[in-house]
Write a protein that holds these residues in place. Structure first.
Motif, PDB file in Angstrom:
ATOM      1  N   THR A 251     -51.068 -15.714-122.814  1.00 51.30           N
ATOM      2  CA  THR A 251     -50.983 -16.002-121.231  1.00 51.30           C
ATOM      3  C   THR A 251     -51.519 -17.311-120.910  1.00 51.30           C
ATOM      4  OG1 THR A 251     -50.609 -13.727-120.933  1.00 51.30           O
ATOM      5  CG2 THR A 251     -50.717 -15.090-118.972  1.00 51.30           C
ATOM      6  N   ARG A 252     -52.607 -17.456-121.281  1.00 46.26           N
ATOM      7  CA  ARG A 252     -53.399 -18.821-120.806  1.00 46.26           C
ATOM      8  C   ARG A 252     -52.701 -19.913-121.627  1.00 46.26           C
ATOM      9  NH1 ARG A 252     -58.141 -19.212-122.473  1.00 46.26           N
ATOM     10  NH2 ARG A 252     -58.245 -17.555-123.862  1.00 46.26           N
ATOM     11  N   GLY A 253     -52.492 -19.812-122.521  1.00 44.67           N
ATOM     12  CA  GLY A 253     -51.813 -20.758-123.417  1.00 44.67           C
ATOM     13  C   GLY A 253     -50.524 -21.269-122.899  1.00 44.67           C
ATOM     14  N   TYR A 254     -49.548 -20.470-122.533  1.00 40.04           N
ATOM     15  CA  TYR A 254     -48.471 -20.593-121.789  1.00 40.04           C
ATOM     16  C   TYR A 254     -48.752 -21.414-120.336  1.00 40.04           C
ATOM     17  CZ  TYR A 254     -45.773 -17.561-125.318  1.00 40.04           C
ATOM     18  OH  TYR A 254     -45.250 -17.101-126.241  1.00 40.04           O
ATOM     19  N   LEU A 255     -49.663 -21.042-119.857  1.00 40.87           N
ATOM     20  CA  LEU A 255     -49.929 -21.585-118.498  1.00 40.87           C
ATOM     21  C   LEU A 255     -50.558 -23.014-119.022  1.00 40.87           C
ATOM     22  CD1 LEU A 255     -51.863 -18.495-116.540  1.00 40.87           C
ATOM     23  CD2 LEU A 255     -49.561 -19.620-116.388  1.00 40.87           C
ATOM     24  N   THR A 256     -51.161 -23.182-119.771  1.00 43.45           N
ATOM     25  CA  THR A 256     -51.469 -24.408-120.077  1.00 43.45           C
ATOM     26  C   THR A 256     -50.604 -25.331-120.240  1.00 43.45           C
ATOM     27  OG1 THR A 256     -53.951 -23.734-121.000  1.00 43.45           O
ATOM     28  CG2 THR A 256     -53.063 -25.971-121.616  1.00 43.45           C
ATOM     29  N   LYS A 257     -49.532 -24.845-121.168  1.00 44.76           N
ATOM     30  CA  LYS A 257     -48.284 -25.695-121.415  1.00 44.76           C
ATOM     31  C   LYS A 257     -47.438 -25.633-120.240  1.00 44.76           C
ATOM     32  CE  LYS A 257     -48.342 -24.035-126.240  1.00 44.76           C
ATOM     33  NZ  LYS A 257     -47.585 -23.221-127.165  1.00 44.76           N
ATOM     34  N   LYS A 258     -47.575 -25.120-119.156  1.00 45.45           N
ATOM     35  CA  LYS A 258     -46.687 -24.834-117.982  1.00 45.45           C
ATOM     36  C   LYS A 258     -45.469 -24.049-118.271  1.00 45.45           C
ATOM     37  CE  LYS A 258     -48.979 -28.636-115.395  1.00 45.45           C
ATOM     38  NZ  LYS A 258     -48.953 -29.704-114.864  1.00 45.45           N
ATOM     39  N   ASP A 259     -45.401 -23.262-119.124  1.00 45.05           N
ATOM     40  CA  ASP A 259     -44.435 -22.362-119.578  1.00 45.05           C
ATOM     41  C   ASP A 259     -44.564 -20.990-118.864  1.00 45.05           C
ATOM     42  OD1 ASP A 259     -42.281 -20.814-120.686  1.00 45.05           O
ATOM     43  OD2 ASP A 259     -43.074 -21.091-122.862  1.00 45.05           O
ATOM     44  N   TYR A 260     -44.115 -21.023-117.352  1.00 43.69           N
ATOM     45  CA  TYR A 260     -44.240 -20.061-116.668  1.00 43.69           C
ATOM     46  C   TYR A 260     -43.441 -18.685-116.986  1.00 43.69           C
ATOM     47  CZ  TYR A 260     -46.570 -23.861-114.544  1.00 43.69           C
ATOM     48  OH  TYR A 260     -47.657 -24.947-114.316  1.00 43.69           O
TER      49      TYR A 260
ATOM     50  N   ILE B 149     -43.201 -12.338-109.418  1.00 44.36           N
ATOM     51  CA  ILE B 149     -44.559 -11.294-109.687  1.00 44.36           C
ATOM     52  C   ILE B 149     -44.940 -11.451-111.107  1.00 44.36           C
ATOM     53  CG2 ILE B 149     -44.346  -8.881-110.460  1.00 44.36           C
ATOM     54  CD1 ILE B 149     -42.111  -8.509-108.581  1.00 44.36           C
ATOM     55  N   THR B 150     -46.390 -11.192-111.354  1.00 52.05           N
ATOM     56  CA  THR B 150     -46.940 -11.176-112.692  1.00 52.05           C
ATOM     57  C   THR B 150     -47.915 -10.060-112.719  1.00 52.05           C
ATOM     58  OG1 THR B 150     -48.306 -12.580-113.967  1.00 52.05           O
ATOM     59  CG2 THR B 150     -49.099 -12.633-111.720  1.00 52.05           C
TER      60      THR B 150
ATOM     61  N   ILE C  23     -57.795 -22.080-118.603  1.00 49.81           N
ATOM     62  CA  ILE C  23     -56.726 -22.941-118.598  1.00 49.81           C
ATOM     63  C   ILE C  23     -57.075 -24.652-118.472  1.00 49.81           C
ATOM     64  CG2 ILE C  23     -54.605 -23.743-117.336  1.00 49.81           C
ATOM     65  CD1 ILE C  23     -54.882 -20.621-116.063  1.00 49.81           C
ATOM     66  N   LYS C  24     -56.735 -25.002-119.682  1.00 52.24           N
ATOM     67  CA  LYS C  24     -57.494 -26.600-119.858  1.00 52.24           C
ATOM     68  C   LYS C  24     -57.085 -27.505-118.716  1.00 52.24           C
ATOM     69  CE  LYS C  24     -59.411 -25.079-123.698  1.00 52.24           C
ATOM     70  NZ  LYS C  24     -60.307 -24.076-123.177  1.00 52.24           N
ATOM     71  N   ASN C  25     -55.972 -27.500-118.430  1.00 51.63           N
ATOM     72  CA  ASN C  25     -55.407 -28.331-117.329  1.00 51.63           C
ATOM     73  C   ASN C  25     -55.248 -27.715-115.968  1.00 51.63           C
ATOM     74  OD1 ASN C  25     -53.316 -26.696-118.032  1.00 51.63           O
ATOM     75  ND2 ASN C  25     -51.631 -28.381-118.178  1.00 51.63           N
TER      76      ASN C  25
ATOM     77  N   TYR D  49     -53.637 -19.766-108.110  1.00 51.36           N
ATOM     78  CA  TYR D  49     -53.893 -18.668-107.391  1.00 51.36           C
ATOM     79  C   TYR D  49     -53.874 -17.396-108.141  1.00 51.36           C
ATOM     80  CZ  TYR D  49     -53.112 -14.962-103.826  1.00 51.36           C
ATOM     81  OH  TYR D  49     -53.186 -13.845-103.085  1.00 51.36           O
ATOM     82  N   ILE D  50     -52.811 -17.382-109.007  1.00 53.66           N
ATOM     83  CA  ILE D  50     -52.616 -16.309-109.856  1.00 53.66           C
ATOM     84  C   ILE D  50     -53.889 -16.215-110.982  1.00 53.66           C
ATOM     85  CG2 ILE D  50     -51.145 -15.425-111.620  1.00 53.66           C
ATOM     86  CD1 ILE D  50     -48.673 -16.362-109.980  1.00 53.66           C
ATOM     87  N   ALA D  51     -54.094 -17.537-111.642  1.00 52.85           N
ATOM     88  CA  ALA D  51     -55.227 -17.394-112.342  1.00 52.85           C
ATOM     89  C   ALA D  51     -56.491 -17.035-111.866  1.00 52.85           C
ATOM     90  CB  ALA D  51     -55.334 -18.667-113.194  1.00 52.85           C
ATOM     91  N   VAL D  52     -56.718 -17.463-110.777  1.00 57.69           N
ATOM     92  CA  VAL D  52     -58.108 -16.991-110.039  1.00 57.69           C
ATOM     93  C   VAL D  52     -57.992 -15.591-109.917  1.00 57.69           C
ATOM     94  CG1 VAL D  52     -59.710 -17.415-108.127  1.00 57.69           C
ATOM     95  CG2 VAL D  52     -58.611 -19.178-109.415  1.00 57.69           C
TER      96      VAL D  52
END
Length: 182
Positions: free
Chosen positions: A168-177, A2-3, A136-138, A148-151
């Motif tokens: 949130t975008r920074g954490y996603l870029t770092k893959k810190d979900y 869930i997000t 999300i840079k990567n 899917y979640i980002a889109v």
């Protein structure tokens, strides 16, 4: 998984799995027929492949169907099609490009065709994909679920709204979900 995300006081929740398996809402046959489609909207059929796409299926279910007539969401905001917000920047121009009367569409007095709905949807979906790549840079190296979640977030919130979620975008870029989901 869930997000959650907030926008204008509303909480949007993406439930991966359960929503994807939910049945589609039936649209009355009378509303599935095109209403004098303009030449620019005659290229996209409403196919089972389209409706089986998990992202589309979730959106159609969330929006309560494919709406050929304007409707109000739970916040009282006018939409049409598959969650197309009729008061967003450029909405009047996009509706009028079909040869339709924007005010009549907004008032629910004029319907749009399924092809016109799909044209609006595909354009907004492409904008959401572009926003997710930009935000999300990567993006391309992310797991499919995260893409899917980002889109989904970018589609629901719009580019500007998605970009406001810097942390949130920074954490996603770092893959810190874990941190991104908080």
């Amino acid at each position: 998984m869930i997000t959650k995300y907030l926008r204008n006081g509303a909480v949007g929740i993406v439930l991966i799995g359960s929503i994807l398996s939910a049945p589609l809402t039936n649209v009355p046959a009378s509303e599935m027929q095109p209403q004098q489609p303009s030449r620019s909207s005659e290229f996209m059929p409403l196919t089972s492949d389209f409706l089986c796409n998990p992202f589309v299926k979730r959106l159609v279910n969330y929006e309560g169907g494919i709406h050929t007539r304007a409707y109000k969401d739970n916040l009282g905001k006018p939409h049409i099609g598959i969650g197309f917000y009729l008061k967003k920047d450029g909405a009047r121009r996009r509706i009028e490009e079909f040869g339709l009367n924007y005010d009549a569409v907004l008032a629910g007095q004029q319907l749009i065709s399924t092809n016109q709905i799909l044209k609006l949807f595909y354009e907004d979906l492409q904008e959401a994909k572009d926003a997710a790549h930009l935000g999300i840079k990567n993006f391309d190296s992310q797991p499919e679920l995260i893409k899917y979640i980002a889109v989904d977030m970018a589609y629901t919130l719009g580019r500007k709204g998605f970009m406001e979620f810097r942390r949130t975008r920074g954490y996603l870029t770092k893959k810190d979900y874990r941190s991104a989901a908080k």
